[in-house]
Write a protein that holds these residues in place. Structure first.
Motif, PDB file in Angstrom:
ATOM      1  N   VAL A  15      35.636  37.960  32.088  1.00  0.00           N
ATOM      2  CA  VAL A  15      36.666  37.344  32.922  1.00  0.00           C
ATOM      3  C   VAL A  15      36.376  37.609  34.394  1.00  0.00           C
ATOM      4  O   VAL A  15      36.156  38.761  34.804  1.00  0.00           O
ATOM      5  N   VAL A  16      36.377  36.541  35.193  1.00  0.00           N
ATOM      6  CA  VAL A  16      36.210  36.660  36.641  1.00  0.00           C
ATOM      7  C   VAL A  16      37.576  36.816  37.305  1.00  0.00           C
ATOM      8  O   VAL A  16      37.778  37.687  38.147  1.00  0.00           O
ATOM      9  N   ASP A  17      38.505  35.977  36.919  1.00  0.00           N
ATOM     10  CA  ASP A  17      39.888  36.121  37.376  1.00  0.00           C
ATOM     11  C   ASP A  17      40.811  35.357  36.451  1.00  0.00           C
ATOM     12  O   ASP A  17      40.366  34.532  35.651  1.00  0.00           O
ATOM     13  N   ALA A  18      42.113  35.680  36.547  1.00  0.00           N
ATOM     14  CA  ALA A  18      43.116  35.084  35.674  1.00  0.00           C
ATOM     15  C   ALA A  18      44.146  34.342  36.503  1.00  0.00           C
ATOM     16  O   ALA A  18      44.471  34.755  37.612  1.00  0.00           O
ATOM     17  N   GLN A  19      44.672  33.262  35.937  1.00  0.00           N
ATOM     18  CA  GLN A  19      45.654  32.447  36.641  1.00  0.00           C
ATOM     19  C   GLN A  19      46.941  32.389  35.823  1.00  0.00           C
ATOM     20  O   GLN A  19      46.915  32.322  34.612  1.00  0.00           O
ATOM     21  N   GLY A  20      48.046  32.437  36.528  1.00  0.00           N
ATOM     22  CA  GLY A  20      49.325  32.268  35.831  1.00  0.00           C
ATOM     23  C   GLY A  20      50.244  33.450  35.936  1.00  0.00           C
ATOM     24  O   GLY A  20      51.425  33.359  35.614  1.00  0.00           O
ATOM     25  N   ALA A  21      49.751  34.602  36.347  1.00  0.00           N
ATOM     26  CA  ALA A  21      50.590  35.788  36.481  1.00  0.00           C
ATOM     27  C   ALA A  21      50.491  36.308  37.910  1.00  0.00           C
ATOM     28  O   ALA A  21      49.396  36.471  38.441  1.00  0.00           O
ATOM     29  N   LYS A  22      51.614  36.568  38.525  1.00  0.00           N
ATOM     30  CA  LYS A  22      51.628  37.041  39.903  1.00  0.00           C
ATOM     31  C   LYS A  22      51.149  38.481  39.987  1.00  0.00           C
ATOM     32  O   LYS A  22      51.421  39.304  39.116  1.00  0.00           O
ATOM     33  N   ASN A  23      50.468  38.794  41.062  1.00  0.00           N
ATOM     34  CA  ASN A  23      50.021  40.163  41.357  1.00  0.00           C
ATOM     35  C   ASN A  23      49.172  40.766  40.257  1.00  0.00           C
ATOM     36  O   ASN A  23      49.201  41.967  40.009  1.00  0.00           O
ATOM     37  N   LEU A  24      48.438  39.931  39.546  1.00  0.00           N
ATOM     38  CA  LEU A  24      47.550  40.422  38.497  1.00  0.00           C
ATOM     39  C   LEU A  24      46.123  40.034  38.859  1.00  0.00           C
ATOM     40  O   LEU A  24      45.758  38.864  38.803  1.00  0.00           O
ATOM     41  N   ASN A  48      39.142  32.094  34.577  1.00  0.00           N
ATOM     42  CA  ASN A  48      37.778  31.735  34.949  1.00  0.00           C
ATOM     43  C   ASN A  48      36.846  32.769  34.346  1.00  0.00           C
ATOM     44  O   ASN A  48      37.073  33.980  34.484  1.00  0.00           O
ATOM     45  N   ILE A  49      35.812  32.306  33.642  1.00  0.00           N
ATOM     46  CA  ILE A  49      34.874  33.223  32.999  1.00  0.00           C
ATOM     47  C   ILE A  49      33.455  32.944  33.491  1.00  0.00           C
ATOM     48  O   ILE A  49      33.150  31.839  33.924  1.00  0.00           O
ATOM     49  N   ASP A  50      32.628  33.980  33.422  1.00  0.00           N
ATOM     50  CA  ASP A  50      31.220  33.864  33.784  1.00  0.00           C
ATOM     51  C   ASP A  50      30.412  33.837  32.491  1.00  0.00           C
ATOM     52  O   ASP A  50      30.214  34.868  31.841  1.00  0.00           O
ATOM     53  N   SER A  51      29.976  32.642  32.087  1.00  0.00           N
ATOM     54  CA  SER A  51      29.258  32.483  30.810  1.00  0.00           C
ATOM     55  C   SER A  51      27.945  33.244  30.779  1.00  0.00           C
ATOM     56  O   SER A  51      27.467  33.638  29.707  1.00  0.00           O
ATOM     57  N   SER A  52      27.347  33.481  31.940  1.00  0.00           N
ATOM     58  CA  SER A  52      26.058  34.188  31.982  1.00  0.00           C
ATOM     59  C   SER A  52      26.194  35.652  31.598  1.00  0.00           C
ATOM     60  O   SER A  52      25.220  36.306  31.245  1.00  0.00           O
ATOM     61  N   LYS A  53      27.423  36.173  31.660  1.00  0.00           N
ATOM     62  CA  LYS A  53      27.655  37.580  31.337  1.00  0.00           C
ATOM     63  C   LYS A  53      28.272  37.765  29.951  1.00  0.00           C
ATOM     64  O   LYS A  53      28.634  38.876  29.579  1.00  0.00           O
ATOM     65  N   GLN A  54      28.405  36.657  29.195  1.00  0.00           N
ATOM     66  CA  GLN A  54      28.984  36.769  27.856  1.00  0.00           C
ATOM     67  C   GLN A  54      28.066  37.578  26.958  1.00  0.00           C
ATOM     68  O   GLN A  54      26.846  37.471  27.020  1.00  0.00           O
ATOM     69  N   GLN A  55      28.672  38.426  26.105  1.00  0.00           N
ATOM     70  CA  GLN A  55      27.900  39.334  25.257  1.00  0.00           C
ATOM     71  C   GLN A  55      28.323  39.201  23.806  1.00  0.00           C
ATOM     72  O   GLN A  55      29.465  38.873  23.503  1.00  0.00           O
ATOM     73  N   ALA A  56      27.383  39.477  22.909  1.00  0.00           N
ATOM     74  CA  ALA A  56      27.698  39.655  21.492  1.00  0.00           C
ATOM     75  C   ALA A  56      27.993  41.132  21.321  1.00  0.00           C
ATOM     76  O   ALA A  56      27.101  41.965  21.328  1.00  0.00           O
ATOM     77  N   LEU A  57      29.275  41.480  21.224  1.00  0.00           N
ATOM     78  CA  LEU A  57      29.670  42.884  21.297  1.00  0.00           C
ATOM     79  C   LEU A  57      29.451  43.640  20.001  1.00  0.00           C
ATOM     80  O   LEU A  57      29.656  43.123  18.915  1.00  0.00           O
ATOM     81  N   GLU A  58      29.073  44.904  20.124  1.00  0.00           N
ATOM     82  CA  GLU A  58      29.198  45.849  19.020  1.00  0.00           C
ATOM     83  C   GLU A  58      30.434  46.665  19.358  1.00  0.00           C
ATOM     84  O   GLU A  58      30.422  47.520  20.246  1.00  0.00           O
ATOM     85  N   LEU A  59      31.530  46.368  18.694  1.00  0.00           N
ATOM     86  CA  LEU A  59      32.823  46.821  19.153  1.00  0.00           C
ATOM     87  C   LEU A  59      33.170  48.251  18.771  1.00  0.00           C
ATOM     88  O   LEU A  59      34.287  48.683  18.934  1.00  0.00           O
TER      89      LEU A  59
END
Length: 403
Positions: A15-24, A48-59
């Motif tokens: 996540v680069v940034d989020a929209q819809g919530a104030k002061n977040l 807004n997401i950065d697809s180049s930084k998406q990962q296949a996580l080992e959670l």
């Protein structure tokens, strides 16, 4: 950079940034399904997401992103009525749970009859039933879990949706979802298979593998459920979503729409896990249910191809490796019924030991806390009562409900 909706957000996205919530102001890697729901509760609708930084996580990693820290820093809401509710012991809640379960099965039967006779489904009745489940889960979730494990082989159609609703309530509570959302999820789960009333009984109850033609008809039950609910007054979009999409799979090989990845909502991913788990463990007239451990292994094996791996892991944590009501074989070669989970140890619940396998005789039932440091016994495996000629329903009624 790409803009997506909150319903499209999945683990591994950055996540680069989020929209819809104030002061977040947050950014970072999404490592758990809980993070997604925290964003949802804060009012986030677009990200807004950065697809180049998406990962296949080992959670299994314990690493936390700055994203988590940012949303956790917000003010803590006051406790709800349910959260403030007095917690009851397993014994205290069991009678409540048994009554709720019985009423839910009767409600299912009436709904099937109403649809057959051309009448509308009463959403209000199902919502009240869901509210009852959720209240019980907040008082002591182990009671309903235990009741849901004691199955009637002849009542799969009625019990499956009830069990899925109970499991969804427990799962959603564990994920700390808003309580109004939990109600809609539990209501949708109760109704998710309502369309099976339109599937011929010869196919629905066939004791064996369906032919390709029969399977095509069986799969129609999802569309039937969706259509019935879309025409039902008072049903929520969330309830329709879980009913319409509980057979969709992340790799696109599910049905009826063949949705894949971010096309499948967070809630539909939840019910896909829960529905599969209960179906695998169910006792039916023509087959014995598999153990809870086997079901959890199947879910893990089929992740992330079919199921959301992060959610599967959290589902396991929510219900435990050996949920209440599970019959287990101990290292001491004795059989025991799991009574309660120990929150700090998934493999060490409280159990009621009652049968010596070597001597093939019943014992005076004794409750044992496997997490107690003085306990020198442990669970070897989950087993099926039929393997030992045990009438688990009779034992449960005599020594658990009546104790």
């Amino acid at each position: 950079m790409k803009t997506i909706t909150i319903d499209q957000l999945i683990c591994g996205m950055y996540v680069v940034d989020a929209q819809g919530a104030k002061n977040l102001h947050v950014n970072g890697l999404i490592t758990s399904a809980t993070q997604i729901e925290q964003l949802r509760r804060k009012g986030v609708r677009l990200l807004n997401i950065d697809s180049s930084k998406q990962q296949a996580l080992e959670l299994d990693s314990s690493e936390e992103s700055q994203f988590t820290q940012a949303i956790s820093a917000a003010d803590t809401p006051s406790l709800s009525v349910r959260q403030s509710m007095k917690k009851l012991s397993m014994a205290q809640e069991l009678k409540n749970a048994q009554l709720l379960y019985s009423e839910a099965k009767s409600l299912q039967a009436r709904a099937f009859a109403d649809i057959t006779n051309g009448k509308a489904v009463s959403v209000a009745d199902f919502r009240r039933c869901a509210e009852g489940f959720i209240d019980s889960v907040f008082r002591n979730q182990d009671a309903l879990l235990c009741i849901s494990r004691i199955r009637d082989k002849d009542a799969y159609l009625l019990e499956h949706s009830v069990n899925v609703s109970i499991l969804m309530s427990i799962f959603a509570k564990y994920l700390k979802l808003d309580e109004d959302i939990i109600v809609e999820l539990a209501t949708g789960a109760l109704l998710h298979d309502i369309g099976k009333i339109k599937v011929p009984n010869t196919i629905l109850n066939k004791p064996g593998r369906l032919t390709e033609a029969e399977f095509v008809i069986m799969r129609k039950h999802v569309e039937f459920s969706r259509d019935i609910l879309q025409q039902t007054e008072g049903i929520s979009p969330i309830s329709i979503d879980v009913a319409a999409n509980h057979h969709e799979r992340l790799d696109g090989n599910g049905y009826p729409a063949g949705l894949a990845q971010e096309q499948i909502s967070f809630y539909a991913r939840m019910i896909a896990i829960v529905d599969t788990y209960d179906a695998i463990t169910a006792q039916r007239v023509y087959k014995s249910g598999q153990s809870c451990v086997k079901a959890l292994k199947i879910l893990r094996t089929d992740s992330p191809s079919h199921f959301d791996l992060a959610l599967v892991k959290q589902f396991i944590a929510a219900v435990g490796m050996y949920p209440p009501g599970t019959l287990v074989l101990m290292d001491s070669e004795k059989l025991a019924l799991v009574l309660e989970n120990n929150p700090n140890s998934l493999t060490c619940p409280k159990v009621k030991v009652f049968y010596n396998v070597k001597q093939r005789r019943h014992l005076t039932p004794v409750t044992v806390d496997l997490a107690n440091a003085k306990c020198n016994d442990a669970i070897k495996s989950a087993v099926n009562a039929d393997e030992y000629g045990i009438d688990i329903n009779k034992f449960f009624n005599q020594f658990i409900l009546q104790s």
